[in-house]
Design a protein around this motif. Sequence first.
Motif, PDB file in Angstrom:
ATOM      1  N   TRP A 129       1.090  -5.636   3.469  1.00 58.86           N
ATOM      2  CA  TRP A 129       0.464  -5.510   2.156  1.00 58.86           C
ATOM      3  C   TRP A 129      -0.409  -4.253   2.086  1.00 58.86           C
ATOM      4  O   TRP A 129      -0.369  -3.509   1.096  1.00 58.86           O
ATOM      5  CB  TRP A 129      -0.367  -6.757   1.882  1.00 58.86           C
ATOM      6  CG  TRP A 129      -1.092  -6.737   0.558  1.00 58.86           C
ATOM      7  CD1 TRP A 129      -2.289  -6.144   0.278  1.00 58.86           C
ATOM      8  CD2 TRP A 129      -0.644  -7.318  -0.665  1.00 58.86           C
ATOM      9  NE1 TRP A 129      -2.630  -6.326  -1.037  1.00 58.86           N
ATOM     10  CE2 TRP A 129      -1.632  -7.052  -1.644  1.00 58.86           C
ATOM     11  CE3 TRP A 129       0.482  -8.060  -1.031  1.00 58.86           C
ATOM     12  CZ2 TRP A 129      -1.525  -7.491  -2.957  1.00 58.86           C
ATOM     13  CZ3 TRP A 129       0.585  -8.502  -2.343  1.00 58.86           C
ATOM     14  CH2 TRP A 129      -0.400  -8.217  -3.291  1.00 58.86           C
ATOM     15  N   GLY A 130      -1.209  -4.028   3.112  1.00 56.69           N
ATOM     16  CA  GLY A 130      -2.117  -2.890   3.103  1.00 56.69           C
ATOM     17  C   GLY A 130      -1.403  -1.558   3.060  1.00 56.69           C
ATOM     18  O   GLY A 130      -1.800  -0.650   2.318  1.00 56.69           O
ATOM     19  N   TRP A 131      -0.329  -1.404   3.839  1.00 53.65           N
ATOM     20  CA  TRP A 131       0.372  -0.127   3.857  1.00 53.65           C
ATOM     21  C   TRP A 131       1.145   0.114   2.563  1.00 53.65           C
ATOM     22  O   TRP A 131       1.295   1.258   2.113  1.00 53.65           O
ATOM     23  CB  TRP A 131       1.290  -0.038   5.075  1.00 53.65           C
ATOM     24  CG  TRP A 131       0.520   0.332   6.311  1.00 53.65           C
ATOM     25  CD1 TRP A 131       0.167  -0.489   7.330  1.00 53.65           C
ATOM     26  CD2 TRP A 131      -0.027   1.627   6.612  1.00 53.65           C
ATOM     27  NE1 TRP A 131      -0.571   0.190   8.278  1.00 53.65           N
ATOM     28  CE2 TRP A 131      -0.701   1.499   7.863  1.00 53.65           C
ATOM     29  CE3 TRP A 131      -0.026   2.848   5.971  1.00 53.65           C
ATOM     30  CZ2 TRP A 131      -1.353   2.564   8.462  1.00 53.65           C
ATOM     31  CZ3 TRP A 131      -0.686   3.923   6.563  1.00 53.65           C
ATOM     32  CH2 TRP A 131      -1.341   3.776   7.801  1.00 53.65           C
ATOM     33  N   VAL A 132       1.617  -0.953   1.935  1.00 54.00           N
ATOM     34  CA  VAL A 132       2.237  -0.795   0.616  1.00 54.00           C
ATOM     35  C   VAL A 132       1.183  -0.333  -0.388  1.00 54.00           C
ATOM     36  O   VAL A 132       1.424   0.570  -1.199  1.00 54.00           O
ATOM     37  CB  VAL A 132       2.890  -2.117   0.158  1.00 54.00           C
ATOM     38  CG1 VAL A 132       3.293  -2.040  -1.321  1.00 54.00           C
ATOM     39  CG2 VAL A 132       4.107  -2.441   1.004  1.00 54.00           C
ATOM     40  N   ALA A 133      -0.004  -0.938  -0.330  1.00 51.40           N
ATOM     41  CA  ALA A 133      -1.093  -0.538  -1.224  1.00 51.40           C
ATOM     42  C   ALA A 133      -1.500   0.908  -0.976  1.00 51.40           C
ATOM     43  O   ALA A 133      -1.791   1.656  -1.924  1.00 51.40           O
ATOM     44  CB  ALA A 133      -2.281  -1.476  -1.032  1.00 51.40           C
ATOM     45  N   TYR A 134      -1.528   1.307   0.289  1.00 51.53           N
ATOM     46  CA  TYR A 134      -1.866   2.699   0.607  1.00 51.53           C
ATOM     47  C   TYR A 134      -0.821   3.656   0.039  1.00 51.53           C
ATOM     48  O   TYR A 134      -1.171   4.710  -0.526  1.00 51.53           O
ATOM     49  CB  TYR A 134      -1.962   2.867   2.127  1.00 51.53           C
ATOM     50  CG  TYR A 134      -2.075   4.302   2.567  1.00 51.53           C
ATOM     51  CD1 TYR A 134      -3.265   5.015   2.409  1.00 51.53           C
ATOM     52  CD2 TYR A 134      -0.970   4.976   3.117  1.00 51.53           C
ATOM     53  CE1 TYR A 134      -3.362   6.349   2.798  1.00 51.53           C
ATOM     54  CE2 TYR A 134      -1.053   6.297   3.506  1.00 51.53           C
ATOM     55  CZ  TYR A 134      -2.253   6.980   3.354  1.00 51.53           C
ATOM     56  OH  TYR A 134      -2.344   8.310   3.729  1.00 51.53           O
ATOM     57  N   ALA A 135       0.458   3.286   0.197  1.00 53.20           N
ATOM     58  CA  ALA A 135       1.533   4.133  -0.324  1.00 53.20           C
ATOM     59  C   ALA A 135       1.460   4.262  -1.835  1.00 53.20           C
ATOM     60  O   ALA A 135       1.842   5.306  -2.405  1.00 53.20           O
ATOM     61  CB  ALA A 135       2.885   3.559   0.103  1.00 53.20           C
ATOM     62  N   GLN A 136       0.952   3.232  -2.493  1.00 53.36           N
ATOM     63  CA  GLN A 136       0.826   3.258  -3.950  1.00 53.36           C
ATOM     64  C   GLN A 136      -0.456   3.933  -4.408  1.00 53.36           C
ATOM     65  O   GLN A 136      -0.677   4.074  -5.619  1.00 53.36           O
ATOM     66  CB  GLN A 136       0.890   1.834  -4.498  1.00 53.36           C
ATOM     67  CG  GLN A 136       2.244   1.157  -4.289  1.00 53.36           C
ATOM     68  CD  GLN A 136       2.239  -0.300  -4.712  1.00 53.36           C
ATOM     69  OE1 GLN A 136       1.172  -0.894  -4.925  1.00 53.36           O
ATOM     70  NE2 GLN A 136       3.423  -0.891  -4.829  1.00 53.36           N
ATOM     71  N   GLY A 137      -1.295   4.323  -3.439  1.00 49.35           N
ATOM     72  CA  GLY A 137      -2.525   5.025  -3.771  1.00 49.35           C
ATOM     73  C   GLY A 137      -3.605   4.158  -4.384  1.00 49.35           C
ATOM     74  O   GLY A 137      -4.458   4.650  -5.134  1.00 49.35           O
ATOM     75  N   ARG A 138      -3.611   2.869  -4.059  1.00 49.28           N
ATOM     76  CA  ARG A 138      -4.614   1.980  -4.627  1.00 49.28           C
ATOM     77  C   ARG A 138      -6.003   2.322  -4.092  1.00 49.28           C
ATOM     78  O   ARG A 138      -6.164   2.798  -2.967  1.00 49.28           O
ATOM     79  CB  ARG A 138      -4.283   0.523  -4.300  1.00 49.28           C
ATOM     80  CG  ARG A 138      -3.008   0.024  -4.959  1.00 49.28           C
ATOM     81  CD  ARG A 138      -2.805  -1.458  -4.654  1.00 49.28           C
ATOM     82  NE  ARG A 138      -1.510  -1.919  -5.127  1.00 49.28           N
ATOM     83  CZ  ARG A 138      -1.056  -3.152  -4.955  1.00 49.28           C
ATOM     84  NH1 ARG A 138      -1.805  -4.046  -4.298  1.00 49.28           N
ATOM     85  NH2 ARG A 138       0.137  -3.493  -5.406  1.00 49.28           N
ATOM     86  N   HIS A 139      -7.002   2.004  -4.903  1.00 49.66           N
ATOM     87  CA  HIS A 139      -8.389   2.307  -4.554  1.00 49.66           C
ATOM     88  C   HIS A 139      -8.814   1.502  -3.324  1.00 49.66           C
ATOM     89  O   HIS A 139      -8.539   0.308  -3.201  1.00 49.66           O
ATOM     90  CB  HIS A 139      -9.311   1.971  -5.737  1.00 49.66           C
ATOM     91  CG  HIS A 139     -10.760   2.149  -5.424  1.00 49.66           C
ATOM     92  ND1 HIS A 139     -11.343   3.399  -5.249  1.00 49.66           N
ATOM     93  CD2 HIS A 139     -11.754   1.227  -5.234  1.00 49.66           C
ATOM     94  CE1 HIS A 139     -12.628   3.239  -4.970  1.00 49.66           C
ATOM     95  NE2 HIS A 139     -12.904   1.930  -4.973  1.00 49.66           N
ATOM     96  N   GLY A 140      -9.513   2.181  -2.406  1.00 48.64           N
ATOM     97  CA  GLY A 140     -10.058   1.535  -1.218  1.00 48.64           C
ATOM     98  C   GLY A 140      -9.197   1.677   0.018  1.00 48.64           C
ATOM     99  O   GLY A 140      -9.674   1.455   1.135  1.00 48.64           O
TER     100      GLY A 140
END
Length: 627
Positions: free
Chosen positions: A559-570
């Motif tokens: 989940w975290g790496w997908v969020a990072y790839a999407q450029g999510r805040h934090g």
Amino acid sequence: MTDYGFRSRFAAQKPWTPLRYSPWHEALWQFLSTACLAFGAWYIIWRWMFSVNFEALWFSIPLLVAETGAYLGLFLFTLNLWSAKSPELPPLPVTTRDCSGDPDAPERPLAVDVFFATYSEDPELVRQGLQAAKALTYPHPIDLKVHVLDDGKRPAMAAVAAEEGVNYITRSDNLGFKAGNLRNAMTVTGGDFILICDADMIPFPTFLEETLGYFRDEKVAWVQTPQWFYDVPPGVPLPAKLERRLGRPGRWLGQAVERVVGPIQLGEDPFANDPQLFFDVILRRRNWANASFCCGAGSIHRREAVMEAALRQWSDAIEAEAGRDEASARRLTGETAIAESIKSAMRWQGALDTEFQPYKFHVSEDIYTSIALHSDRERGWKSVLHPVPQARMLSPNDLLSWMLQRFKYAGGTLDIFVTDSPLFRPGLTGAQKLMYAATFYSYLSPIWNVIFLVSPIVFLLTGIAPLAGYSLDFFIHITPFLVLNELSKLVSTWGNSNSKGRAWYLATFPLSLQALWTVLRGKKIAFPVTPKDRQVGTYGRLVRWQIGVVVLTLVSLAWGWVAYAQGRHGYGLGAMLANTLWGLTNASSMLPIIRAAFWQPDAEFESEIVAGKMHPHQSKGEEAVSP
């Protein structure tokens, strides 16, 4: 007759060789550990002053408290390992005068009682120890008596004792369990020294020759020897394993790795039973503080010290009870003083009501005995951890047995800490209190370990950081601390691999939390006898929390790496790298205990069971240690 593995493939195993003392090695360890503590303090201070995430105090503060708690544990652990100096073994005593400190004391041969405490163990298992005890050697005349202390009151055990020509002792009740069993035996025996053996313990012939010399110092109350388990799968050395796969270059690679991290055995004991790290490093390095505590089996005691400490505690308990009774009487009558005759009657009644206990009626009677003797400042009793194993024993070979044993250790130790803490007991030196504090504090580790396990999962799923930011300043403060911590551990345990121990230390958080919760609720810790035979089956239910940590960590990483790839805040790169490494370390620490839950012996081991050399029994009572 059941062989219990004596002619199995494990019989050829030899106990470890104690680490040699080197002043240069110790100086290097002390330098690295001091630097580690200094950089650790620098990091903790920085964390409290400059890295608190005020937008998520619910997350930031618990992690800060956990880090501070872990740092205090590291400080106590460093004090524990500070010096490896141990007393030298003096010449063996010839007569009792040599152990008394009195040049005018009468001379006669030393008298040694060997106690085998048993309850439900196979009498044929105990027979092995009785035969070994009768073969104990000593270069001078000695009065050696071997006793079976059977709380099971079994005719079969009595028959084995008679066949072996040893004394059989039983009693009408089982009051106090093992401690009461030992106490009862002390009332009907009279040896100068008492060698305590568990039912599965096989003393080496040299036991007395390796330990009695310490008693030339009339202040030495007991000597503990390491507990060595001969029946664990020995594994294959890393160089040999790599040589099979890669040829000679593989052996060279394996040897190079072992020079850095110490010996590595692949396929070894899946339950981390090897006690060398505890006895040869942790307990041995308490000798400098006269704080090496008794671990029961494999220890030899001066009878005078045990009885005198018991009498002192009995007298103190009577006086304390009389004082309470006197205060109650004054409140009831309104008198300012009580007549001396009434006080004497109160003391007499207290003497009748107070149990005389040479060994405290407690699940951890060995540690209780240690505390009582160490705190006798008037006599100044000493203890010694002799580093050379002098007996072999059977280890738990399934996770249920392992957990029963560890739950008893954890619960018993915590119960002492909560109900009768030696930290406030008069008589102990400051150094002794610190050593006992290190023991008790280590069992509080699940409180912060849970926070360490959950923190990377929370960040990876939410993007909320437990600190103000994973900046360069953070890595500058934490990196030297972590590097020095690893280096100091490698040097302090040189020759011992501590990676498995650290993994189990983290992974046993459910068991430790259950023991802590049981004690805090005031529930009594039971006296389970650790099974000596392998229990049949697997125990996935016992590791459901550890499996949950692994699954949650892997899901959160995805989940975290997908969020990072999407450029999510934090989800910054520094935060992702730090929490990925953290989470993977946590997950990998869960794997050894999960593997142990499903471990089955290999075909050769199974063939020994089929041949009757080991008797597996289907176990009952998993709930006893199922948090």
